[in-house]
Write a protein that holds these residues in place. Structure first.
Motif, PDB file in Angstrom:
ATOM      1  N   LEU A   1       2.317  -7.888 -17.049  1.00  0.00           N
ATOM      2  CA  LEU A   1       2.127  -6.780 -16.994  1.00  0.00           C
ATOM      3  C   LEU A   1       3.469  -6.929 -17.880  1.00  0.00           C
ATOM      4  O   LEU A   1       4.091  -5.287 -18.194  1.00  0.00           O
ATOM      5  N   GLY A   2       3.603  -6.860 -19.269  1.00  0.00           N
ATOM      6  CA  GLY A   2       5.084  -7.221 -19.489  1.00  0.00           C
ATOM      7  C   GLY A   2       5.963  -7.009 -19.733  1.00  0.00           C
ATOM      8  O   GLY A   2       6.376  -7.384 -18.439  1.00  0.00           O
ATOM      9  N   ARG A   3       6.939  -7.116 -20.627  1.00  0.00           N
ATOM     10  CA  ARG A   3       8.829  -7.101 -19.848  1.00  0.00           C
ATOM     11  C   ARG A   3       8.946  -8.314 -19.398  1.00  0.00           C
ATOM     12  O   ARG A   3       9.953  -8.070 -18.967  1.00  0.00           O
ATOM     13  N   GLY A   4       7.360  -8.937 -18.993  1.00  0.00           N
ATOM     14  CA  GLY A   4       8.014 -11.071 -18.494  1.00  0.00           C
ATOM     15  C   GLY A   4       7.896 -10.916 -17.458  1.00  0.00           C
ATOM     16  O   GLY A   4       8.099 -11.590 -16.487  1.00  0.00           O
ATOM     17  N   PHE A   5       6.561  -9.778 -17.129  1.00  0.00           N
ATOM     18  CA  PHE A   5       6.784 -10.386 -15.263  1.00  0.00           C
ATOM     19  C   PHE A   5       5.044 -10.620 -15.579  1.00  0.00           C
ATOM     20  O   PHE A   5       4.244  -9.995 -16.488  1.00  0.00           O
ATOM     21  N   TYR A   6       4.556 -11.398 -15.013  1.00  0.00           N
ATOM     22  CA  TYR A   6       3.038 -11.784 -14.885  1.00  0.00           C
ATOM     23  C   TYR A   6       2.757 -11.147 -12.322  1.00  0.00           C
ATOM     24  O   TYR A   6       3.486 -12.007 -12.074  1.00  0.00           O
ATOM     25  N   GLY A   7       1.442  -9.925 -13.096  1.00  0.00           N
ATOM     26  CA  GLY A   7       1.283  -9.663 -11.702  1.00  0.00           C
ATOM     27  C   GLY A   7       0.458 -10.395 -11.115  1.00  0.00           C
ATOM     28  O   GLY A   7      -0.652 -10.730 -11.712  1.00  0.00           O
ATOM     29  N   ILE A   8      -0.107 -10.437  -9.292  1.00  0.00           N
ATOM     30  CA  ILE A   8      -0.511 -10.847  -8.720  1.00  0.00           C
ATOM     31  C   ILE A   8      -1.597  -9.722  -7.755  1.00  0.00           C
ATOM     32  O   ILE A   8      -0.794  -9.129  -6.821  1.00  0.00           O
ATOM     33  N   VAL A   9      -3.019  -9.567  -8.409  1.00  0.00           N
ATOM     34  CA  VAL A   9      -3.044  -8.293  -7.868  1.00  0.00           C
ATOM     35  C   VAL A   9      -4.671  -9.004  -6.268  1.00  0.00           C
ATOM     36  O   VAL A   9      -5.178  -9.871  -6.858  1.00  0.00           O
ATOM     37  N   LEU A  10      -5.278  -7.818  -6.092  1.00  0.00           N
ATOM     38  CA  LEU A  10      -6.602  -8.043  -5.139  1.00  0.00           C
ATOM     39  C   LEU A  10      -7.267  -6.834  -5.363  1.00  0.00           C
ATOM     40  O   LEU A  10      -6.707  -5.479  -5.905  1.00  0.00           O
ATOM     41  N   GLY A  11      -8.724  -7.063  -5.834  1.00  0.00           N
ATOM     42  CA  GLY A  11      -9.297  -6.152  -6.542  1.00  0.00           C
ATOM     43  C   GLY A  11     -10.338  -6.218  -7.641  1.00  0.00           C
ATOM     44  O   GLY A  11     -10.430  -7.703  -7.496  1.00  0.00           O
ATOM     45  N   PRO A  12     -10.838  -5.608  -8.245  1.00  0.00           N
ATOM     46  CA  PRO A  12     -10.301  -4.042  -8.454  1.00  0.00           C
ATOM     47  C   PRO A  12     -11.555  -3.314  -7.267  1.00  0.00           C
ATOM     48  O   PRO A  12     -12.036  -4.060  -6.496  1.00  0.00           O
ATOM     49  N   TYR A  13     -10.455  -2.221  -6.707  1.00  0.00           N
ATOM     50  CA  TYR A  13     -11.557  -1.463  -5.623  1.00  0.00           C
ATOM     51  C   TYR A  13     -11.763   0.176  -6.408  1.00  0.00           C
ATOM     52  O   TYR A  13     -11.602   0.081  -6.878  1.00  0.00           O
ATOM     53  N   SER A  14     -12.747   1.322  -5.697  1.00  0.00           N
ATOM     54  CA  SER A  14     -12.377   2.307  -6.047  1.00  0.00           C
ATOM     55  C   SER A  14     -11.334   2.835  -4.793  1.00  0.00           C
ATOM     56  O   SER A  14     -10.486   1.584  -3.954  1.00  0.00           O
ATOM     57  N   GLU A  15     -11.113   4.203  -5.971  1.00  0.00           N
ATOM     58  CA  GLU A  15      -9.079   4.791  -4.988  1.00  0.00           C
ATOM     59  C   GLU A  15      -9.311   4.661  -3.696  1.00  0.00           C
ATOM     60  O   GLU A  15      -8.604   3.994  -3.214  1.00  0.00           O
ATOM     61  N   SER A  16     -10.031   5.040  -3.142  1.00  0.00           N
ATOM     62  CA  SER A  16     -10.186   4.781  -1.573  1.00  0.00           C
ATOM     63  C   SER A  16     -10.445   4.130  -0.897  1.00  0.00           C
ATOM     64  O   SER A  16      -9.367   3.849  -0.237  1.00  0.00           O
ATOM     65  N   LEU A  17     -11.332   3.302  -1.351  1.00  0.00           N
ATOM     66  CA  LEU A  17     -11.366   1.729  -0.898  1.00  0.00           C
ATOM     67  C   LEU A  17     -10.001   0.515  -1.173  1.00  0.00           C
ATOM     68  O   LEU A  17      -9.927   0.317   0.060  1.00  0.00           O
ATOM     69  N   ALA A  18      -9.227   0.626  -2.446  1.00  0.00           N
ATOM     70  CA  ALA A  18      -8.186   0.015  -2.203  1.00  0.00           C
ATOM     71  C   ALA A  18      -6.805   0.915  -1.497  1.00  0.00           C
ATOM     72  O   ALA A  18      -6.087   0.230  -1.152  1.00  0.00           O
ATOM     73  N   ARG A  19      -6.801   1.868  -1.368  1.00  0.00           N
ATOM     74  CA  ARG A  19      -5.586   2.557   0.000  1.00  0.00           C
ATOM     75  C   ARG A  19      -6.541   1.336   0.939  1.00  0.00           C
ATOM     76  O   ARG A  19      -5.088   1.614   2.008  1.00  0.00           O
ATOM     77  N   ALA A  20      -7.254   2.455   1.620  1.00  0.00           N
ATOM     78  CA  ALA A  20      -7.881   1.595   2.875  1.00  0.00           C
ATOM     79  C   ALA A  20      -7.086  -0.204   2.864  1.00  0.00           C
ATOM     80  O   ALA A  20      -7.169  -0.328   4.144  1.00  0.00           O
ATOM     81  N   GLU A  21      -7.646  -0.707   2.148  1.00  0.00           N
ATOM     82  CA  GLU A  21      -7.620  -2.418   2.284  1.00  0.00           C
ATOM     83  C   GLU A  21      -5.843  -2.586   2.334  1.00  0.00           C
ATOM     84  O   GLU A  21      -5.448  -3.206   2.946  1.00  0.00           O
ATOM     85  N   LEU A  22      -4.981  -1.570   1.347  1.00  0.00           N
ATOM     86  CA  LEU A  22      -3.864  -2.125   1.651  1.00  0.00           C
ATOM     87  C   LEU A  22      -3.788  -1.631   2.757  1.00  0.00           C
ATOM     88  O   LEU A  22      -2.634  -2.473   3.282  1.00  0.00           O
ATOM     89  N   SER A  23      -3.364  -0.453   3.687  1.00  0.00           N
ATOM     90  CA  SER A  23      -3.341  -0.629   4.661  1.00  0.00           C
ATOM     91  C   SER A  23      -3.514  -0.837   5.308  1.00  0.00           C
ATOM     92  O   SER A  23      -2.666  -1.881   6.741  1.00  0.00           O
ATOM     93  N   ARG A  24      -4.617  -1.934   5.638  1.00  0.00           N
ATOM     94  CA  ARG A  24      -5.361  -2.515   6.385  1.00  0.00           C
ATOM     95  C   ARG A  24      -4.578  -4.343   6.719  1.00  0.00           C
ATOM     96  O   ARG A  24      -3.735  -4.733   7.422  1.00  0.00           O
ATOM     97  N   LEU A  25      -4.848  -4.756   5.332  1.00  0.00           N
ATOM     98  CA  LEU A  25      -4.052  -5.704   5.040  1.00  0.00           C
ATOM     99  C   LEU A  25      -1.874  -5.867   5.374  1.00  0.00           C
ATOM    100  O   LEU A  25      -1.540  -6.577   5.884  1.00  0.00           O
TER     101      LEU A  25
END
Length: 575
Positions: free
Chosen positions: A56-80
């Protein structure tokens, strides 16, 4: 070349970016080291099928789930979040910060790629590798590896060491240690641990290795005045001035704590040793860390709460050259990467710094060396030797809450005994010490109005020898009638506290106590108090220490009294 490889990768990524604009991810964690991030990605991969990891820059490594469409990403975030399957601070991420992908190995590339510096002369040439091309067989991997030049093989060892898998010599020889490190790296990324990296794996390892310095703009800097050429992080530091023997490059922007000093001066082994000692008393070199002076070279590492510093220099053909790197603490992976590049690119050119290159506006001070601050203690007081093995009596005020205690800013010491109520502390040197002379106590009660002299360091050690301050004995009791404490009329400074109070023959009548006032009142400037010699003698004897006693003798000359005071008085510093 590596640049060609990155450019090819950027072209590939650009073709994908149009499709990536409407993609979103659920970011669940960020870690500051690749090893930690990989372990956490592996943990989540056991629970989710769409785990990805990006720098991610500045010395950080990000762990993510995806990719999704925006609507599906919001739904997944809420569900999880509602089911408690991901951390409560997880959030949506549009991928604009994503740089190199580190998980899963060989997966689809990030939406942006940060180009590594292409001006580093020691970066090895690499073939152009399509990270989506079919993987090599073991035989093909061996063949492509065999074609690598030595510089490329050393770079792979450096990258494996940086990633935490290798701790042996950087020699370009792929022996058992290197093969084990390669296999460990492959296992960490769920690859078959063959011990032979394929072209694609090598490229990914080096992308990870270079990602940490993305944005520092490492450039080869030639300083003809210093006669040195080396790579510097030009975003982090910029040339400031010459202060022989240093060419100073100070920090800027978000890395204002960073600093680079090029070291350049004519000299011999004696001057090299002197430089080795001087660097260790500067503010830029914390006291903790390994130090090594051997033959015609030295290295110093200083590890502190705020900065992590490294210095190296060597003597060749009558010239001492090297460098100092100062870096913010806690940014170890980036610091180590920058240091690798500086070390590997360091080159000597003709000539050394002209000693006359001092700025006309140079503000000279006793606590500065070549424009750099000398490390100062947080408190300095006085003390005096009471035994032949270097035991020192001082005030407890001098040794409270100290990380280190020193005698004369050189010999480290420890507290052997302390009685704050009495105002007495006894210190022991941590190494063998043989004082020229020890204090001789005169326990007999002196007469009122007798002249006395207080020996000590009135200006926090600014002077390199103790001074005498003359006064008189006003009373053998303090203002409350305590006969353990004498009252003096003498004008002293706070750092005189702990110093011996001497009679005209140079014998110790007591120890000067810190000036704390009396009963909350402000006393006249010349009213001071001293712990009586009898109390010091009695306390030492309870500690099985036999102090030297001496009857009152003839008065010494001012010169002789000053010399005796200098032999027994010590600067006690709290760091």
């Amino acid at each position: 070349m590596f640049r060609a490889f990155v450019v090819a990768l950027v072209i590939f990524v650009s073709a994908m970016q149009a499709q990536a604009q409407d993609r979103y991810w659920v970011q669940i964690e960020a870690r500051q080291t690749l090893t930690e991030a990989t372990e956490r990605a592996r943990f989540y991969a056991r629970r989710f099928s769409d785990v990805e990891g990006y720098y991610l820059g500045r010395g950080f490594y990000g762990i993510v789930l995806g990719p999704y469409s925006e609507s599906l990403a919001r739904a997944e975030l809420s569900r999880l979040l509602s089911s408690g399957q991901i951390p409560s601070d997880s959030y949506l991420q549009n991928g604009r910060r994503f740089e190199q992908q580190f998980w899963p190995i060989g997966g689809a590339q990030a939406s942006t790629v940060s180009t590594a510096p292409d001006r580093a002369p020691e970066l090895p040439a690499l073939p152009q590798v399509d990270l989506n091309a079919p993987e090599e067989t073991l035989g093909q991997a061996r063949a492509s590896e065999a074609a690598l030049p030595r510089e490329a093989r050393e770079e792979l060892q450096l990258a494996l060491r940086w990633a935490g898998f290798y701790n042996s010599a950087i020699d370009g020889a792929f022996g058992r240690g290197t093969r084990s490190a390669m296999a460990a790296w492959q296992s960490a990324y769920n690859q078959e641990p063959t011990g032979v990296l394929t072209a694609r794996q090598r490229a990914l390892l080096l992308l990870q290795y270079n990602a940490v310095i993305a944005g520092l703009d490492m450039q080869l800097v030639r300083d003809d005045a210093a006669g040195i050429q080396m790579q510097l992080p030009t975003v982090a530091v910029a040339f400031t001035e010459y202060q022989p023997p240093f060419a100073q490059y100070d920090g800027q922007g978000d890395l204002s704590a960073a600093r680079v000093l090029m070291i350049s001066q004519p000299g011999d082994a004696g001057r090299l040793r002197g430089l080795y000692e001087v660097l260790q008393v500067l503010d830029i070199m914390p006291t903790e860390g390994p130090r090594r002076l051997q033959g015609n070279s030295f290295t110093i590492e200083g590890i502190g709460d705020d900065i992590h510093s490294y210095a190296t220099a060597s003597l060749q053909d009558g010239e001492i050259k090297g460098f100092v790197l100062v870096w913010p603490a806690g940014d170890d992976r980036r610091r180590a990467r920058v240091l690798d590049l500086m070390n590997s690119s360091f080159a000597r050119l003709d000539g050394t710094l002209d000693p006359n290159l001092v700025p006309a506006s140079e503000d000279q001070a006793i606590d500065m060396i070549a424009g750099l601050s000398v490390r100062q203690p947080k408190l300095s007081r006085s003390g005096f030797y009471v035994s032949r093995d270097g035991l020192v009596v001082t005030t407890p005020e001098a040794v409270e809450s100290c990380a280190r205690i020193t005698f004369d800013r050189d010999t480290e010491a420890e507290v052997l005994a302390s009685d704050p109520a009495l105002g007495f502390a006894l210190l022991r040197p941590l190494e063998a010490l043989s004082p020229i002379e020890v204090a001789a106590f005169q326990p007999r009660t002196p007469r009122l109005k007798d002249p006395v002299a207080v020996a000590g360091y009135p200006f926090n050690g600014a002077l390199n020898a103790p001074t005498l301050t003359f006064g008189t004995l006003e009373d053998i009791r303090d203002l409350t009638g305590d006969d353990r404490i004498a009252r003096l009329s003498v004008a002293t400074q706070p750092s005189n506290a702990g110093g011996p109070v001497l009679d005209q023959g140079g014998n110790v009548l007591g120890m000067l106590l810190p000036r704390n006032g009396d009963g909350g009142q402000t006393l006249p400037a010349d009213v001071q108090f001293a712990l009586d010699a009898e109390m010091i003698i009695a306390t030492l004897e309870t500690l099985n220490i036999t102090p030297t006693r001496n009857d009152a003798g003839p008065a010494l000359s001012a010169h002789a009294l000053t010399e005796k005071a200098a032999n027994v008085t010590v600067l006690v510093s709290c760091w």
